[in-house]
Design an enzyme around this catalytic site. Structure first.
Site, PDB file in Angstrom:
ATOM      1  N   SER A 170       0.846  -1.198   0.000  1.00 11.91           N
ATOM      2  CA  SER A 170       0.000   0.000   0.000  1.00 11.91           C
ATOM      3  C   SER A 170       0.876   1.242   0.000  1.00 11.91           C
ATOM      4  O   SER A 170       2.020   1.206   0.468  1.00 11.91           O
ATOM      5  CB  SER A 170      -0.868   0.004   1.265  1.00 11.91           C
ATOM      6  OG  SER A 170      -1.483   1.270   1.448  1.00 11.91           O
ATOM      7  N   TYR A 183      -1.529  -0.912  10.599  1.00 13.21           N
ATOM      8  CA  TYR A 183      -1.733  -1.416   9.230  1.00 13.21           C
ATOM      9  C   TYR A 183      -0.615  -0.907   8.310  1.00 13.21           C
ATOM     10  O   TYR A 183      -0.047  -1.668   7.521  1.00 13.21           O
ATOM     11  CB  TYR A 183      -3.105  -0.956   8.719  1.00 13.21           C
ATOM     12  CG  TYR A 183      -3.367  -1.248   7.257  1.00 13.21           C
ATOM     13  CD1 TYR A 183      -3.824  -2.506   6.860  1.00 13.21           C
ATOM     14  CD2 TYR A 183      -3.167  -0.277   6.281  1.00 13.21           C
ATOM     15  CE1 TYR A 183      -4.076  -2.778   5.517  1.00 13.21           C
ATOM     16  CE2 TYR A 183      -3.408  -0.542   4.939  1.00 13.21           C
ATOM     17  CZ  TYR A 183      -3.863  -1.786   4.564  1.00 13.21           C
ATOM     18  OH  TYR A 183      -4.107  -2.060   3.230  1.00 13.21           O
TER      19      TYR A 183
END
Length: 280
Positions: A170, A183
């Site tokens: 990401s 995360y």
């Protein structure tokens, strides 16, 4: 130009009769005969990756935790003339990972591609309020399971003379998002895992690469793209002034990395972010 034409007549003749020689397009059958496992692939980026690989001729094995989602994805892919097998799988569980690999071998005869897309994010808030339980869950699924899944498939790829592993990271792996601290850290770890595995697996002719999407319009990321404050911050960083990407824009990059067109690429992360600057 005329002079050049006379100097290289054979080249021009070749290009006229065989335009593909001049432009290696991503053919519809570039992955024919390949078997691809895509984790968390009944929705969003995982489903788009399965579609992109399937449209290029691969037999795709899709999975998620819920049978109804698996059934829906299998029906959709079959309607697009894609060869597909589906099963339930919670990649956080060792027995589920083994079952996924065994089923793939039984139904498809081997494994050539792994797209490790499964991820969880049970926490949204100030990182200092995140608990040990949150960290255990995030690191277990997002990082540890990605590695252990790779470890399971590598011997089967080696048997077939090589293969491809693609991790889905990401933009948050490069620029941690305020409300997504744990995360974000797990996604940074995947950048490191890609680089650690690439030289190790190259001897088996297995390439290991990574894709780091920006904000993509999926159910998983809806907490981001439905939040105006977060998106305003993102828009300022974008070069492409379309504030959100589509899952297909990630699927295509994943399929490229698994194809012969990418045969000299390993240990790399391709950022697909609309131009957001990414560096660690």
């Amino acid at each position: 130009k005329q002079r050049n034409k006379h100097m290289y007549p054979s080249v021009f003749r070749c290009l006229r009769t065989n335009p593909v020689a001049g432009h290696r397009s991503m053919s519809q059958s570039s992955l024919a005969g390949k078997v691809a496992i895509v984790t968390a692939s009944t929705d969003g980026i995982g489903l788009a990756a399965a579609q992109a690989l399937g449209k290029r001729g691969a037999h795709v094995v899709v999975s998620s935790r819920w049978q109804t989602n698996v059934d829906k994805a299998v029906a959709l892919l079959q309607s697009q003339s894609i060869q597909v097998t589906g099963t339930t799988c919670n990649v956080g569980k060792g027995e589920d990972r083994e079952k996924l690999v065994q089923m793939t071998l039984e139904k498809c005869g081997g494994i050539d591609i792994l797209v490790s897309n499964a991820a969880v994010n049970p926490f949204f808030g100030n990182i200092m309020e995140s608990t040990e339980e949150v960290w255990d869950k995030i690191l277990s699924v997002n990082v540890k399971a990605s590695f252990l899944m790779t470890k399971l498939v590598v011997p089967h790829m080696a048997k077939r003379g090589g293969g491809n592993v693609v991790f889905v990271s990401s933009v948050a792996g490069y620029q941690p998002m305020q409300a997504l601290g744990p995360y974000s850290v797990s996604k940074t770890a995947l950048l490191g895992l890609t680089r650690a595995l690439a030289p190790e697996l190259a001897q088996d002719n297995i390439r290991v690469n990574c894709v780091a999407p920006g904000v993509i319009k999926t159910r998983f990321s809806s907490a981001l793209w439905q939040n105006e404050d977060i998106m305003d911050d993102f828009k300022r960083q974008l070069s492409i002034k379309r504030y959100i990407g589509e899952p297909e824009e990630i699927g295509g990059v994943i399929a490229f990395l698994c194809s012969e067109e990418a045969s000299y690429i390993t240990g790399e992360t391709i950022t697909v972010t609309g131009g957001i600057g990414c560096r660690l």
